[in-house]
Design a protein around this motif. Structure first.
Motif, PDB file in Angstrom:
ATOM      1  N   GLU A   1      -4.543   4.713   1.733  1.00 40.80           N
ATOM      2  CA  GLU A   1      -4.389   5.784   2.961  1.00 40.80           C
ATOM      3  C   GLU A   1      -3.780   6.687   3.292  1.00 40.80           C
ATOM      4  O   GLU A   1      -3.692   8.283   3.759  1.00 40.80           O
ATOM      5  CB  GLU A   1      -4.220   5.366   4.141  1.00 40.80           C
ATOM      6  N   HIS A   2      -2.827   6.891   2.475  1.00 37.88           N
ATOM      7  CA  HIS A   2      -1.603   8.204   2.906  1.00 37.88           C
ATOM      8  C   HIS A   2      -1.945   9.373   2.191  1.00 37.88           C
ATOM      9  O   HIS A   2      -1.690  10.051   2.325  1.00 37.88           O
ATOM     10  CB  HIS A   2      -0.620   7.494   1.250  1.00 37.88           C
ATOM     11  N   GLN A   3      -3.486   9.449   0.914  1.00 35.14           N
ATOM     12  CA  GLN A   3      -4.528  10.264   0.656  1.00 35.14           C
ATOM     13  C   GLN A   3      -5.752  11.364   1.913  1.00 35.14           C
ATOM     14  O   GLN A   3      -5.735  12.027   1.743  1.00 35.14           O
ATOM     15  CB  GLN A   3      -5.712  10.184  -0.460  1.00 35.14           C
TER      16      GLN A   3
ATOM     17  N   TYR B   1       2.326  -7.414   6.908  1.00 40.76           N
ATOM     18  CA  TYR B   1       2.176  -6.896   8.008  1.00 40.76           C
ATOM     19  C   TYR B   1       3.405  -5.158   7.129  1.00 40.76           C
ATOM     20  O   TYR B   1       4.324  -5.789   6.627  1.00 40.76           O
ATOM     21  CB  TYR B   1       3.334  -7.532   8.628  1.00 40.76           C
ATOM     22  N   GLU B   2       2.862  -4.326   7.940  1.00 38.48           N
ATOM     23  CA  GLU B   2       3.819  -3.232   7.665  1.00 38.48           C
ATOM     24  C   GLU B   2       4.544  -1.994   8.348  1.00 38.48           C
ATOM     25  O   GLU B   2       3.904  -1.470   9.469  1.00 38.48           O
ATOM     26  CB  GLU B   2       3.485  -2.294   6.303  1.00 38.48           C
ATOM     27  N   PRO B   3       5.554  -2.658   9.026  1.00 42.68           N
ATOM     28  CA  PRO B   3       6.198  -2.239  10.995  1.00 42.68           C
ATOM     29  C   PRO B   3       6.221  -0.778  10.067  1.00 42.68           C
ATOM     30  O   PRO B   3       6.422   0.347  11.769  1.00 42.68           O
ATOM     31  CB  PRO B   3       7.204  -3.316  11.142  1.00 42.68           C
ATOM     32  N   TRP B   4       6.654  -0.630   9.136  1.00 41.73           N
ATOM     33  CA  TRP B   4       7.182   1.024   9.151  1.00 41.73           C
ATOM     34  C   TRP B   4       6.216   2.339   8.908  1.00 41.73           C
ATOM     35  O   TRP B   4       5.658   3.343   8.961  1.00 41.73           O
ATOM     36  CB  TRP B   4       8.054   0.981   7.650  1.00 41.73           C
ATOM     37  N   HIS B   5       4.561   1.975   8.837  1.00 44.77           N
ATOM     38  CA  HIS B   5       4.105   2.336   8.046  1.00 44.77           C
ATOM     39  C   HIS B   5       2.695   2.685   8.960  1.00 44.77           C
ATOM     40  O   HIS B   5       2.415   1.866  10.148  1.00 44.77           O
ATOM     41  CB  HIS B   5       2.561   1.602   7.108  1.00 44.77           C
ATOM     42  N   ILE B   6       2.867   4.167  10.270  1.00 44.73           N
ATOM     43  CA  ILE B   6       1.916   4.291  10.555  1.00 44.73           C
ATOM     44  C   ILE B   6       0.698   5.374  10.499  1.00 44.73           C
ATOM     45  O   ILE B   6       1.170   6.262   9.742  1.00 44.73           O
ATOM     46  CB  ILE B   6       2.569   4.820  11.960  1.00 44.73           C
TER      47      ILE B   6
ATOM     48  N   GLY C   1       1.066  -1.260  -0.440  1.00 44.51           N
ATOM     49  CA  GLY C   1      -0.330  -0.524   0.168  1.00 44.51           C
ATOM     50  C   GLY C   1       0.939   1.116   0.063  1.00 44.51           C
ATOM     51  O   GLY C   1       0.280   1.911  -0.507  1.00 44.51           O
ATOM     52  N   CYS C   2       1.915   1.379   0.555  1.00 39.55           N
ATOM     53  CA  CYS C   2       2.937   1.940   0.533  1.00 39.55           C
ATOM     54  C   CYS C   2       3.595   2.307  -1.320  1.00 39.55           C
ATOM     55  O   CYS C   2       4.783   3.749  -0.988  1.00 39.55           O
ATOM     56  CB  CYS C   2       4.221   1.689   0.942  1.00 39.55           C
ATOM     57  N   GLU C   3       2.613   1.292  -1.935  1.00 40.51           N
ATOM     58  CA  GLU C   3       4.429   1.605  -3.421  1.00 40.51           C
ATOM     59  C   GLU C   3       3.619   3.422  -4.012  1.00 40.51           C
ATOM     60  O   GLU C   3       2.844   3.834  -3.801  1.00 40.51           O
ATOM     61  CB  GLU C   3       3.524   0.914  -4.300  1.00 40.51           C
TER      62      GLU C   3
ATOM     63  N   ILE D   1       2.082   7.848   7.522  1.00 39.39           N
ATOM     64  CA  ILE D   1       3.606   8.075   6.943  1.00 39.39           C
ATOM     65  C   ILE D   1       4.623   6.876   7.540  1.00 39.39           C
ATOM     66  O   ILE D   1       4.351   6.283   8.530  1.00 39.39           O
ATOM     67  CB  ILE D   1       3.772   9.373   7.615  1.00 39.39           C
ATOM     68  N   ASP D   2       5.054   6.762   6.558  1.00 42.57           N
ATOM     69  CA  ASP D   2       5.972   5.663   6.379  1.00 42.57           C
ATOM     70  C   ASP D   2       7.440   6.241   7.075  1.00 42.57           C
ATOM     71  O   ASP D   2       7.398   7.517   6.957  1.00 42.57           O
ATOM     72  CB  ASP D   2       6.374   5.416   5.219  1.00 42.57           C
ATOM     73  N   VAL D   3       7.810   5.366   8.198  1.00 34.30           N
ATOM     74  CA  VAL D   3       9.043   5.471   8.887  1.00 34.30           C
ATOM     75  C   VAL D   3       9.959   4.439   9.382  1.00 34.30           C
ATOM     76  O   VAL D   3       9.652   3.477   9.038  1.00 34.30           O
ATOM     77  CB  VAL D   3       8.498   6.302  10.516  1.00 34.30           C
TER      78      VAL D   3
HETATM   79 ZN    ZN Z   1       2.870   3.465   4.092  1.00 34.05          ZN
END
Ligand code: ZN
Length: 302
Positions: free
Chosen positions: A212-214, A268-273, A28-30, A219-221
């Motif tokens: 969801e970024h929209q 699982y995306e541990p970077w996407h908060i 999803g962060c693509e 935010i990805d961290v």
């Molecule tokens: Zn993301």
């Protein structure tokens, strides 16, 4: 001459190639350019481990912990009020009460709420753009201006607090990618179609309006300790663990939990908060539920 050893070697290469091909799928962060680093595996079997399911009743048990010893009742009353207000907030933003059908799209009716749920089945209204985007004053993983430096005002302020707290604990975080406009999603999606064809693109890239970024709330961290990548390895790093533990104190939750891709649509995306507000974030994290489950009316008891 081909020896047995060589055959084995070739087989290993073939296996590795297959595994790598699997992880080429996007998350999803693509963002197009670095999508190959992420692994949305649409072919992954949906988790069938029902023993891990969290029951609706488990959601708020922790809220009443410790109140048994409380003799004067005032604190207990306060906790009840807190629980009531958390439940009311959940009910206000329930999945069922925040959606309407527009043609073949299910569109959210609360795009501006910090509790909005956007996923592969729930899109933002066409052309939605938050009107309070700002650039948080935190270190980024890249230089130069870009729309992905932005978040909505409340989320940006919370991110600054989160990063400051991390720094105090000796934890170095970097912001990688925040807001993503509808137009940018369109260009990412179209270039994916050009590269891979319509059918493939539809499988691996979020369709415009469904990221969801929209919302300006996600935010990805990452961290320099893992080269600022947004990959699962971040979750195992000291910084990733710190983030998981402390993000809720500042109103953020890890959005895509481990082994819940059948519910969230993403691995699982541990970077996407995701910012959900300071009142709900600790309760959500404690519940162990995905946002989809947490805001499902079936799990909300008023
Ligand atoms: Zn993301």
């Amino acid at each position: 001459m081909i020896t047995t050893k060589m055959k084995r070697h070739r087989w290993t290469i073939a296996l590795l190639s297959t595994l790598l091909m699997g992880s080429v799928l996007l998350t999803g962060c693509e963002e197009g350019g670095q999508g190959q680093k992420e692994g949305q595996n649409l072919n992954a079997p949906a988790t069938s481990d029902t023993s891990e399911e969290v029951t609706p009743d488990g959601t708020n048990d922790n809220k009443t912990d410790g109140t048994e010893d409380n003799k004067d009742g005032i604190e207990t009353g306060k906790e009840d009020t807190e629980t009531d207000s958390v439940m009311a907030l959940r009910a206000q933003s329930s999945l069922q009460s925040s959606i309407q059908q527009e043609g073949d799209r299910s569109v959210v009716t609360n795009a501006e709420a910090v509790t909005v749920i956007v996923n592969k089945e729930r899109s933002l209204p066409e052309g939605y753009e938050p009107d309070d985007l700002v650039e948080p004053n935190v270190p980024f993983s890249f230089d130069g201006p870009h729309e992905k430096r932005h978040l909505r005002k409340e989320a940006a302020a919370a991110l600054e607090e989160l990063f400051a707290a991390a720094k105090e604990d000796g934890i170095e975080l970097r912001a990688v990618s925040g807001y993503r406009s509808y137009n940018r999603q369109v260009s990412v999606y179209n270039s994916s179609v050009e590269r891979n064809g319509e059918e493939y693109a539809a499988r691996v890239s979020a369709k415009p309006g469904y990221s969801e970024h929209q919302t300006g709330l996600a935010i990805d961290v990452s961290s320099p300790s893992v080269g600022n990548v947004i990959e699962e390895v971040f979750g195992d790093s000291e910084e990733g663990k710190w983030l998981e533990e402390h993000a809720p104190e500042y109103g953020f939750v890890i959005r895509y939990l481990k082994d819940r891709e059948d519910i969230t649509g993403y691995v699982y995306e541990p970077w996407h908060i995701r910012y959900v507000g300071k009142e709900l974030a600790p309760d959500i994290a404690e519940s162990g539920l995905t946002l989809e489950e947490y805001f499902d009316e079936a799990n909300i008891k008023l």
